[in-house]
Design an enzyme around this catalytic site. Structure first.
Site, PDB file in Angstrom:
ATOM      1  N   LEU A  92       0.947  -1.017  -0.133  1.00 49.62           N
ATOM      2  CA  LEU A  92       0.023  -0.014  -0.002  1.00 49.62           C
ATOM      3  C   LEU A  92       0.952   1.089   0.063  1.00 49.62           C
ATOM      4  CD1 LEU A  92      -2.501  -0.970   2.762  1.00 49.62           C
ATOM      5  CD2 LEU A  92      -2.828  -1.159   0.364  1.00 49.62           C
ATOM      6  N   ASP A  93       0.411   2.329  -0.693  1.00 46.50           N
ATOM      7  CA  ASP A  93       1.025   3.694  -0.435  1.00 46.50           C
ATOM      8  C   ASP A  93       1.260   4.099   0.982  1.00 46.50           C
ATOM      9  OD1 ASP A  93       1.099   3.711  -3.443  1.00 46.50           O
ATOM     10  OD2 ASP A  93      -0.573   4.968  -3.399  1.00 46.50           O
ATOM     11  N   ARG A  94       2.437   4.688   1.171  1.00 42.23           N
ATOM     12  CA  ARG A  94       2.881   5.027   2.391  1.00 42.23           C
ATOM     13  C   ARG A  94       1.772   5.742   3.309  1.00 42.23           C
ATOM     14  NH1 ARG A  94       5.345   9.220   5.512  1.00 42.23           N
ATOM     15  NH2 ARG A  94       5.366  10.586   3.925  1.00 42.23           N
TER      16      ARG A  94
END
Length: 243
Positions: A92-94
């Protein structure tokens, strides 16, 4: 006027280096908007708010799979530092929060699970707050090309890979809409790019044209893999924006 990181250092009684690192990680906001430039000049009266990074919580665990609640601002690969005997199955994106899955590296289950992702048999449902009023369900079927030069950025391009996102509006508040997004594919920044392409960028997603906010308002709400189904409740920060 004084540089932001120096003012933050004074407010929090920390070093200039620590203050700059907090800003660079996207953890500092002013008036509800994320501060992005550490060396930008601000009034000495500026009040900073630091986002507290939570620890990942276990949703479910057995001998094959570990489902976690990923906090915003934690890199996916850093989750393995908390759980060193496990490896990432996906990312997942940060700034994206929500359900993320870990597995035992090179196990039979790992091999089978990777094939499920490759064959687009994994159900992935997200919640997001977008700019503007989106009143009807829409299917976005546009190819995405990702360019990696220091950091990844994607765009709609005929030279890209196929990408499909189904978007359903759930609630409208002012000029913002809470939506459900179900993705069949898993391209880099897929939901973010697709929503921006229909002029409804995600709130807080300044990379793709969204209004500034304290974080990217994107949450991995539900995932189904084989007979497993895991979900994560809507973040409380969403409730403060959509009323």
């Amino acid at each position: 006027m004084q540089k932001a990181y120096k003012l933050l250092a004074l407010q929090e009684n920390i070093s200039n280096k620590e203050a700059k690192a907090l800003i660079d990680k996207g953890l500092v906001s002013v008036n509800g908007k994320r501060l992005s430039i550490a060396r930008g000049e601000l009034s000495p009266k500026t009040i900073f708010v630091i986002q507290k990074v939570q620890k990942p919580q276990i949703i479910f665990q057995d001998e094959q799979i570990l489902a976690l609640e990923k906090p915003a601002f934690v890199e996916s690969y850093d989750l393995c530092k908390f759980f060193p005997t496990w490896s990432l199955l996906h990312r997942l994106d940060r700034e994206t929060s929500g359900v993320i899955l870990l597995i035992k590296e090179n196990s039979d289950f790992h091999t089978k699970a990777k094939m499920e992702f490759k064959n687009q048999k994994v159900y992935k449902e997200y919640l997001a707050i977008v700019n503007g009023i989106l009143s009807e369900e829409i299917e976005i079927n546009k190819p995405i090309l990702t360019i990696k030069k220091g950091f990844a950025k994607s765009k709609i391009s005929k030279d890209g890979l196929p990408a499909l996102t189904q978007v359903t509006p759930l609630q409208i508040s002012g000029k913002k809409t809470l939506i459900k997004a179900v993705i069949k594919t898993g391209r880099t920044h897929q939901i973010r790019v697709h929503l921006a392409s229909i002029s409804h960028p995600i709130f807080g997603d300044t990379l793709y044209g969204g209004s500034p906010s304290s974080r990217l308002m994107l949450h991995a709400h539900k995932i189904t893999l084989f007979d497993y189904e895991f979900s994560s409740p809507q973040p409380t920060i969403f409730q403060g924006i959509i009323q």
